[in-house]
Write an enzyme that holds these catalytic residues in place. Sequence first.
Site, PDB file in Angstrom:
ATOM      1  N   THR A 112     -50.172  11.571  35.835  1.00 62.00           N
ATOM      2  CA  THR A 112     -51.429  10.882  36.126  1.00 62.00           C
ATOM      3  C   THR A 112     -51.688   9.863  35.028  1.00 62.00           C
ATOM      4  O   THR A 112     -50.998   9.839  34.010  1.00 62.00           O
ATOM      5  CB  THR A 112     -52.601  11.887  36.197  1.00 62.00           C
ATOM      6  N   ALA A 129     -54.624  20.031  39.056  1.00 57.37           N
ATOM      7  CA  ALA A 129     -55.843  19.614  39.754  1.00 57.37           C
ATOM      8  C   ALA A 129     -56.789  20.788  39.969  1.00 57.37           C
ATOM      9  O   ALA A 129     -58.011  20.659  39.786  1.00 57.37           O
ATOM     10  CB  ALA A 129     -55.490  18.969  41.093  1.00 57.37           C
TER      11      ALA A 129
END
Length: 290
Positions: A78, A126
Amino acid sequence: MALSELVRSHDPALYAAISGNRTSDWSTPVAHESASLLANDGAICHPDNLVIPSVERPLQFATETFQKTPRIKMLKGTTTLAFKFQHGVIVATDARATAGSWIASSTVKKVIEINKYLLGTMAGGAADCQYWENLLAQQCRLYELRNGHRISVAAASKLLSNIVYQYKGYGLSMGTMICGWDGKGPGLYYVDDDGVRLTHSLFSVGSGSPYAYGVLDAGYRWDLSVQQALELASRAIFYAVYRDSASGGHLNMYHMKEDGWEKICWTDVMQVHAQLIKKDLTTAIGPPSP
């Protein structure tokens, strides 16, 4: 054909065990696991019915096994960034979720709105980030109700740090930034899954962060205007997305101000590329535009 009929035709011994014939061999782990999964024609058994390892000391066996077995290797990527400047805090992220080389999604919301004056970012797992930051949002609201005023950015970040520190070594995967505005002005803190808590004027977290830092270090100043700060964050995310295959999707950007956060954009990175080329803020990246 029902699953029980299929089992009976291929493995009579296992079918007999499931059907209640106790003369079958239940001593092997395979028999235990299969019987648990295949009971009731394949319905998942209640957790209370799951069997323990068929060894003399199950607890000792489990402890030794998990100590010798490597932890799950989290294949993730990310790009998230945030920086303070004279007009508040800019928060920007990409929107790609990956599982190794597989792109799971390009529309992940990596900025978590804790409340009107607090934002959190997601880097790492996540599920971990979403769960613990949502819990933080709950605790911040309870603090406000008990004390009659908003929690400070420093206190909110310390609260998250204390919570995750209790689970240090349990396999959490978090690299989050807590950004906000309180009585002392803009605040920015980094908190990870070990309970580490740092404060600085600028952070970038994730696999694309080295590329983002290259842009931020070259262009960051405290006295940036709002437009300059937004363009800097856009360019940093774009460079990271271009160079890091685990980052991509969309640019998600927020501006934290004295009266709360403002969502600036949710823009496809290809549109960001076109905008930066048009404004002449990049130098020969990728093929020339037609």
